[in-house]
Design an enzyme around this catalytic site. Structure first.
Site, PDB file in Angstrom:
ATOM      1  N   ASN A  28      -2.851   5.791  -1.292  1.00 59.32           N
ATOM      2  CA  ASN A  28      -1.439   5.834  -1.660  1.00 59.32           C
ATOM      3  C   ASN A  28      -1.132   7.227  -2.233  1.00 59.32           C
ATOM      4  OD1 ASN A  28       0.847   5.695  -3.436  1.00 59.32           O
ATOM      5  ND2 ASN A  28       0.827   3.486  -3.163  1.00 59.32           N
ATOM      6  N   HIS A  51       1.692   9.410  -6.099  1.00 62.78           N
ATOM      7  CA  HIS A  51       1.619  10.181  -7.340  1.00 62.78           C
ATOM      8  C   HIS A  51       1.463  11.676  -7.121  1.00 62.78           C
ATOM      9  CE1 HIS A  51       2.360   6.710  -9.560  1.00 62.78           C
ATOM     10  NE2 HIS A  51       1.320   6.077  -9.052  1.00 62.78           N
ATOM     11  N   HIS A 103       5.211   4.318  -1.129  1.00 63.25           N
ATOM     12  CA  HIS A 103       6.205   3.338  -1.575  1.00 63.25           C
ATOM     13  C   HIS A 103       7.506   4.085  -1.808  1.00 63.25           C
ATOM     14  CE1 HIS A 103       7.233   0.013  -4.772  1.00 63.25           C
ATOM     15  NE2 HIS A 103       8.179   0.159  -3.859  1.00 63.25           N
ATOM     16  N   ARG A 122      10.683   3.835  -3.369  1.00 61.94           N
ATOM     17  CA  ARG A 122      11.370   2.970  -4.333  1.00 61.94           C
ATOM     18  C   ARG A 122      12.860   3.229  -4.285  1.00 61.94           C
ATOM     19  NH1 ARG A 122       7.623   0.868  -8.476  1.00 61.94           N
ATOM     20  NH2 ARG A 122       9.543   0.181  -9.460  1.00 61.94           N
ATOM     21  N   ARG A 133      11.894   7.565  -7.390  1.00 62.16           N
ATOM     22  CA  ARG A 133      11.260   8.290  -8.499  1.00 62.16           C
ATOM     23  C   ARG A 133      10.113   9.184  -8.039  1.00 62.16           C
ATOM     24  NH1 ARG A 133       8.347   3.416 -11.785  1.00 62.16           N
ATOM     25  NH2 ARG A 133      10.454   2.617 -11.823  1.00 62.16           N
ATOM     26  N   GLU A 175       5.220   0.676   1.712  1.00 63.97           N
ATOM     27  CA  GLU A 175       5.506  -0.428   0.786  1.00 63.97           C
ATOM     28  C   GLU A 175       7.005  -0.465   0.575  1.00 63.97           C
ATOM     29  OE1 GLU A 175       3.379   0.374  -2.799  1.00 63.97           O
ATOM     30  OE2 GLU A 175       1.440   0.189  -1.843  1.00 63.97           O
ATOM     31  N   THR A 179       4.282  -1.285  -9.857  1.00 64.15           N
ATOM     32  CA  THR A 179       4.526  -2.648  -9.402  1.00 64.15           C
ATOM     33  C   THR A 179       3.828  -3.640 -10.332  1.00 64.15           C
ATOM     34  OG1 THR A 179       4.381  -1.703  -7.197  1.00 64.15           O
ATOM     35  CG2 THR A 179       4.509  -4.107  -7.339  1.00 64.15           C
ATOM     36  N   GLU A 216      -1.759  -8.753   0.825  1.00 62.58           N
ATOM     37  CA  GLU A 216      -2.522  -7.798   0.021  1.00 62.58           C
ATOM     38  C   GLU A 216      -2.686  -8.448  -1.342  1.00 62.58           C
ATOM     39  OE1 GLU A 216      -1.411  -3.616  -0.009  1.00 62.58           O
ATOM     40  OE2 GLU A 216      -2.132  -3.433  -2.081  1.00 62.58           O
ATOM     41  N   HIS A 225      -4.340  -2.222  -6.101  1.00 62.36           N
ATOM     42  CA  HIS A 225      -3.625  -1.983  -7.368  1.00 62.36           C
ATOM     43  C   HIS A 225      -4.609  -1.898  -8.536  1.00 62.36           C
ATOM     44  CE1 HIS A 225      -0.493  -1.710 -10.332  1.00 62.36           C
ATOM     45  NE2 HIS A 225       0.357  -1.591  -9.345  1.00 62.36           N
TER      46      HIS A 225
HETATM   47  N1  PXP Z   1      -0.899  -1.762  -3.484  1.00 65.31           N
HETATM   48  C1  PXP Z   1       0.408  -1.931  -3.823  1.00 65.31           C
HETATM   49  C2  PXP Z   1       1.179  -3.018  -3.140  1.00 65.31           C
HETATM   50  C3  PXP Z   1       1.029  -1.100  -4.773  1.00 65.31           C
HETATM   51  O1  PXP Z   1       2.318  -1.299  -5.107  1.00 65.31           O
HETATM   52  C4  PXP Z   1       0.268  -0.056  -5.338  1.00 65.31           C
HETATM   53  C5  PXP Z   1       0.923   0.882  -6.317  1.00 65.31           C
HETATM   54  O2  PXP Z   1       1.914   1.612  -5.668  1.00 65.31           O
HETATM   55  C6  PXP Z   1      -1.066   0.099  -4.944  1.00 65.31           C
HETATM   56  C7  PXP Z   1      -1.628  -0.793  -4.036  1.00 65.31           C
HETATM   57  C8  PXP Z   1      -1.927   1.191  -5.483  1.00 65.31           C
HETATM   58  O3  PXP Z   1      -2.102   1.031  -6.857  1.00 65.31           O
HETATM   59  P1  PXP Z   1      -2.819   2.166  -7.695  1.00 65.31           P
HETATM   60  O4  PXP Z   1      -1.938   3.380  -7.664  1.00 65.31           O
HETATM   61  O5  PXP Z   1      -2.953   1.562  -9.053  1.00 65.31           O
HETATM   62  O6  PXP Z   1      -4.138   2.442  -7.032  1.00 65.31           O
END
Ligand code: PXP
Length: 242
Positions: A7, A10, A43, A45, A49, A70, A101, A151, A190
């Site tokens: 992902n 960030h 994602h 949003r 952000r 996402e 999330t 997921e 997550h």
């Molecule tokens: N899976 C989903 C559905 C999420 O919303 C997120 C966070 O955006 C992640 C995985 C990844 O989470 P993390 O950034 O904590 O690894």
């Protein structure tokens, strides 16, 4: 071993902190792929952000692996997702106040809406997954929704310590098994990091892990290549202990 999907939100968070053009999540995603990750997740949003609309289009144009978008059930976001060209979609809950999330989607409570959005996204050729807690009622509802994937939300497992973490892992293992019995394919993600990913990577039948924050944070110190290689190693080590 599950596939590692990274992902890139960030990287965009860092860019948006200064409203600069860098660091570019697309350039980062290309390095992530070269280092061995098998997919890219982002994602978009509603509050924009971190990831911006143009990032999704640029990711779609540039990456060579698979783009997993996402998205919430909000009509604006679903319309965007339908036009995005992403190969996979993960439906997630979203509120403005949350830092990230929180909790899984209430598929049981929103079954008709989830069914409709899943059918719309599937008609565009996307593989749809539902981000849910490892809860039998939610998993059973997901099996009725028409989505091929869930997921499993690993946040409670990641936040728990000691015996509580072992219980959360059991819940994930049981949830994955129940989902597969009901014909669902299973991803997870997550809050996963280098120290907690092993047991999740070892869960029977889990096909893909979505990991963001821990990899981006580690890459600040060791660089992208090492951050990806070390995560793949941690996943492999977890599998070999199982
Ligand atoms: N899976 C989903 C559905 C999420 O919303 C997120 C966070 O955006 C992640 C995985 C990844 O989470 P993390 O950034 O904590 O690894």
């Amino acid at each position: 071993m599950p596939r590692l999907h990274v992902n890139v939100d960030h990287v965009a968070t860092l860019r948006q902190a200064r409203r600069e053009a860098f660091p570019d999540p697309v350039e980062w995603a290309l390095r992530v792929e070269r280092a061995g990750a098998q997919g890219i997740t982002c994602h978009l949003r509603k509050d924009r952000r971190h990831i911006q609309d143009a990032d999704v289009a640029n990711l779609r144009r540039s990456i060579r692996t698979l783009l997993n978008l996402e998205c919430s059930l909000d009509p604006e976001m679903v319309t965007f997702a339908l036009r995005s060209g992403a190969e996979a979609f993960c439906l997630v809950p979203e509120t403005r106040q949350e830092v990230t999330t929180e909790g899984g989607l209430d598929v049981r409570g929103e079954l008709e809406r989830v069914k409709r959005v899943t059918a719309e996204l599937a008609a565009e050729g996307g593989a749809v997954s539902l981000f849910i807690d490892a809860d039998r009622e939610q998993i059973a509802a997901a099996a009725d929704s028409g989505a091929p994937f869930i997921e499993l939300h690993t946040g409670c497992y990641a936040n728990a310590k000691g015996d509580a973490r072992a219980r959360e892992l059991e819940r994930l293992v049981a949830g994955a098994a129940f989902a597969r019995e009901r014909g669902l394919r299973v991803n997870a993600g997550h809050g996963l990091d280098y120290s907690n990913v092993g047991p999740v990577a070892a869960i029977e039948g889990v096909e893909e892990l979505n990991i963001g924050f821990a990899i981006v944070a580690h890459a600040v110190f060791v660089g992208v290549d090492a951050a990806i290689v070390q995560m793949l190693d941690a996943m492999r080590a977890g599998r070999s202990k199982a």
